[in-house]
Structure formats: structure tokens, C-alpha cells
Design a protein around this motif. Structure first.
Motif, PDB file in Angstrom:
ATOM      1  N   GLY A 153       0.790  -1.225   0.000  1.00 26.32           N
ATOM      2  CA  GLY A 153       0.000   0.000   0.000  1.00 26.32           C
ATOM      3  C   GLY A 153       0.815   1.264   0.000  1.00 26.32           C
ATOM      4  O   GLY A 153       0.277   2.351  -0.231  1.00 26.32           O
ATOM      5  N   THR A 154       2.125   1.166   0.285  1.00 23.29           N
ATOM      6  CA  THR A 154       2.979   2.351   0.310  1.00 23.29           C
ATOM      7  C   THR A 154       3.448   2.683  -1.106  1.00 23.29           C
ATOM      8  O   THR A 154       3.037   2.058  -2.082  1.00 23.29           O
ATOM      9  CB  THR A 154       4.194   2.129   1.222  1.00 23.29           C
ATOM     10  N   PHE A 155       4.327   3.663  -1.201  1.00 24.62           N
ATOM     11  CA  PHE A 155       4.781   4.123  -2.513  1.00 24.62           C
ATOM     12  C   PHE A 155       6.300   4.182  -2.569  1.00 24.62           C
ATOM     13  O   PHE A 155       6.960   4.556  -1.594  1.00 24.62           O
ATOM     14  CB  PHE A 155       4.210   5.526  -2.812  1.00 24.62           C
ATOM     15  N   GLY A 168      10.902   3.829  -0.694  1.00 26.87           N
ATOM     16  CA  GLY A 168       9.518   3.748  -0.286  1.00 26.87           C
ATOM     17  C   GLY A 168       9.320   3.162   1.096  1.00 26.87           C
ATOM     18  O   GLY A 168      10.228   3.117   1.909  1.00 26.87           O
ATOM     19  N   ARG A 169       8.093   2.682   1.334  1.00 26.93           N
ATOM     20  CA  ARG A 169       7.668   2.207   2.661  1.00 26.93           C
ATOM     21  C   ARG A 169       7.951   3.280   3.709  1.00 26.93           C
ATOM     22  O   ARG A 169       8.488   3.008   4.773  1.00 26.93           O
ATOM     23  CB  ARG A 169       8.345   0.876   3.001  1.00 26.93           C
ATOM     24  N   ASP A 170       7.583   4.479   3.349  1.00 20.02           N
ATOM     25  CA  ASP A 170       7.853   5.654   4.180  1.00 20.02           C
ATOM     26  C   ASP A 170       6.584   6.493   4.191  1.00 20.02           C
ATOM     27  O   ASP A 170       6.036   6.817   3.137  1.00 20.02           O
ATOM     28  CB  ASP A 170       9.024   6.428   3.582  1.00 20.02           C
ATOM     29  N   MET A 171       6.125   6.861   5.370  1.00 19.72           N
ATOM     30  CA  MET A 171       4.870   7.600   5.485  1.00 19.72           C
ATOM     31  C   MET A 171       4.914   8.924   4.745  1.00 19.72           C
ATOM     32  O   MET A 171       3.886   9.418   4.266  1.00 19.72           O
ATOM     33  CB  MET A 171       4.547   7.828   6.961  1.00 19.72           C
ATOM     34  N   PHE A 202      -2.105   0.445   5.468  1.00 17.51           N
ATOM     35  CA  PHE A 202      -0.721   0.691   5.899  1.00 17.51           C
ATOM     36  C   PHE A 202      -0.679   1.782   6.963  1.00 17.51           C
ATOM     37  O   PHE A 202       0.041   1.661   7.965  1.00 17.51           O
ATOM     38  CB  PHE A 202       0.146   1.083   4.702  1.00 17.51           C
ATOM     39  N   ILE A 203      -1.436   2.851   6.757  1.00 17.84           N
ATOM     40  CA  ILE A 203      -1.446   3.948   7.731  1.00 17.84           C
ATOM     41  C   ILE A 203      -1.978   3.453   9.072  1.00 17.84           C
ATOM     42  O   ILE A 203      -1.398   3.735  10.132  1.00 17.84           O
ATOM     43  CB  ILE A 203      -2.291   5.118   7.200  1.00 17.84           C
ATOM     44  N   VAL A 227       1.838  13.789  11.233  1.00 16.39           N
ATOM     45  CA  VAL A 227       1.299  14.784  10.317  1.00 16.39           C
ATOM     46  C   VAL A 227       0.991  14.150   8.959  1.00 16.39           C
ATOM     47  O   VAL A 227      -0.082  14.357   8.375  1.00 16.39           O
ATOM     48  CB  VAL A 227       2.303  15.937  10.132  1.00 16.39           C
ATOM     49  N   ALA A 228       1.925  13.351   8.439  1.00 13.63           N
ATOM     50  CA  ALA A 228       1.732  12.724   7.143  1.00 13.63           C
ATOM     51  C   ALA A 228       0.549  11.764   7.157  1.00 13.63           C
ATOM     52  O   ALA A 228      -0.239  11.693   6.208  1.00 13.63           O
ATOM     53  CB  ALA A 228       3.000  11.969   6.738  1.00 13.63           C
ATOM     54  N   SER A 229       0.388  11.011   8.259  1.00 15.15           N
ATOM     55  CA  SER A 229      -0.699  10.038   8.363  1.00 15.15           C
ATOM     56  C   SER A 229      -2.047  10.758   8.408  1.00 15.15           C
ATOM     57  O   SER A 229      -2.995  10.364   7.726  1.00 15.15           O
ATOM     58  CB  SER A 229      -0.532   9.186   9.625  1.00 15.15           C
ATOM     59  N   ALA A 230      -2.122  11.799   9.220  1.00 15.66           N
ATOM     60  CA  ALA A 230      -3.383  12.531   9.358  1.00 15.66           C
ATOM     61  C   ALA A 230      -3.764  13.202   8.043  1.00 15.66           C
ATOM     62  O   ALA A 230      -4.924  13.187   7.628  1.00 15.66           O
ATOM     63  CB  ALA A 230      -3.269  13.569  10.476  1.00 15.66           C
ATOM     64  N   ALA A 231      -2.756  13.798   7.363  1.00 17.25           N
ATOM     65  CA  ALA A 231      -3.030  14.469   6.095  1.00 17.25           C
ATOM     66  C   ALA A 231      -3.382  13.475   5.013  1.00 17.25           C
ATOM     67  O   ALA A 231      -4.238  13.727   4.153  1.00 17.25           O
ATOM     68  CB  ALA A 231      -1.819  15.303   5.676  1.00 17.25           C
TER      69      ALA A 231
END
Length: 232
Positions: A153-155, A168-171, A202-203, A227-231
Motif C-alpha cells: 500500500g505504500t509508494f 519507499g515504505r515511508d509515510m 498501511f497507515i 502529520v503525514a498520516s493525518a493528512a
């Protein structure tokens, strides 16, 4: 007992300086970076010029100085530079130095990739500049973004020499992907969408027992992934 930062600051440098935000000085600094040469310390980041450009423009925008301290012609020229970094297959490069032009081939194209962070910064910069984004290769970018998504699911950050998504595999990349999709109105049925459910899983799996979010499952929570997860 911890001493509040404001009190500690005033004790050392005085209340006048502690409570002063010198807006004009910040504006002059950002304009210096935008209109002349970057400070020497930034010379090793030449390949990250799109990132630096975004933060400079964002700083001016927060200080309400983009329209008042730059001319319409200058803003158009900055937008033209952003478009010069656009990749023919979708997305944006980090700087113009990777553009191989007519020398680009199937064999060497891995050395001239678009990357997900530069693409987000490019689109956000165009928005700050008031560009209508009519020149953005929107469909190509959305297709490129879909191919960057990994099985969890990540990029990935970019495509390498073998044509596979690397890093990748980074929020933070998840945030960039979600922002790119939103800016370009992805998911409207025109093109195959990213796997939104996979990204959400993933999140959710990256939330820790503390209540925060980490860069990935079983990692430590800290501010940036939250912040990245919420956004996202």
C-alpha cells in the motif's frame, strides 16, 4: 521542574528580542534564495532544487509576500522552470540537470527519473504561483503514481534502472502520493486509481500503542509521520 521556553529565552536575551519576529528579514532571506544564488551550504543539494524552491515559495506565501514581492512576469518564469523539470512519462524531476533530452533511451532512462517528493513539491509550487496547471501531464502523472504503489500500500520514491519502484515504505511518500492524487483530481473514474484501501491499511498498521504514527508498522512514533498520516 522544566523552565518554560519563553521565560528561559527572555532571561538570556531580554523580552524585547524574545517576543520579536522580524518578518522583513525573513522575506529578504527568501527573496535572496529565490532571485539570486543559494547560500554556499546548499550547493551540495543541487539535485534537490525543486524541494528548495518549494520551501522558499512556501515561506514567502506564509509571509504573504509572493504577490507583493515578485512580479507577474517573475512568477511566470518560476512556473516555466518547474515545467522544465516535468518528466515525459509523468511526474517531475528534482532539477533540470537530469534531463537527457534527445539522448534519452530505454537503456539510460533509469538515470533520468521523476520522483514522488519532487512531483508533490512541483505541483504545490505551481499552486502557490497561481498557475492554472494546464501544462501538467495530468493523466501521465496519475498513471505513473499508480505504478509507484507497492504491494503493502505504500509508494516507492522513483523507478530505477530495472523499471522497478525503489525506496519507499515511508509515510512521507504516502503523504506525497495522497496530495498528488488530490491535486490532480485522481480517483474520478478517468484512470485506474491507486489502491486507496491498501494505503489506508498501511497507515492504520503504523499507529503505535502510544496513539501516534510511525513511518511504518512496528516503528517508533514521532511528529512527521503523525502529520503525514493525518493528512494522508
Amino acid at each position: 521542574m522544566a523552565i518554560p521556553f519563553r521565560w528561559a529565552t527572555e532571561a538570556f536575551i531580554g523580552p524585547e528580542m524574545a517576543s520579536t519576529f522580524n518578518k522583513s528579514t525573513h522575506i529578504r532571506y527568501f527573496l535572496r534564495c529565490l532571485k539570486t544564488y543559494l547560500p554556499t551550504a546548499y550547493s551540495s543539494n543541487d539535485s534537490q532544487r525543486m524541494t528548495l524552491a518549494f520551501f522558499v515559495l512556501c515561506g514567502l506565501d506564509l509571509l504573504d509576500a509572493v504577490d507583493t514581492k515578485t512580479t507577474e512576469a517573475e512568477r511566470a518564469a518560476y512556473a516555466d522552470w518547474v515545467y522544465r523539470c516535468q518528466h515525459p512519462s509523468g511526474g517531475f524531476r528534482g532539477f533540470t540537470g537530469g534531463d537527457m533530452g534527445e539522448q534519452r533511451t530505454e537503456e539510460n532512462q533509469g538515470w533520468d527519473p521523476a520522483n514522488i517528493a519532487a512531483t508533490y513539491f512541483a505541483l504545490a509550487s505551481l499552486a502557490i504561483l497561481g498557475d492554472d496547471m494546464a501544462r501538467v501531464k495530468r493523466i501521465e502523472c496519475l498513471r505513473w503514481l499508480r505504478r509507484l504503489q507497492l504491494s503493502d500500500g505504500t509508494f516507492g520514491e522513483a523507478f530505477g534502472l530495472g523499471g522497478e519502484a525503489h525506496s519507499g515504505r515511508d509515510m512521507r511518500f504516502c503523504y506525497c502520493a495522497a496530495a498528488i492524487r488530490w491535486i490532480l483530481n485522481g480517483g474520478n473514474g478517468e484512470e485506474e486509481d491507486i489502491d486507496v484501501d491498501g494505503l489506508v491499511r498501511f497507515i492504520e498498521a503504523s499507529q503505535t500503542y502510544e496513539g501516534g504514527f510511525a513511518n511504518g508498522p512496528f516503528h517508533e512514533a514521532h511528529g512527521t509521520p503523525v502529520v503525514a498520516s493525518a493528512a494522508g
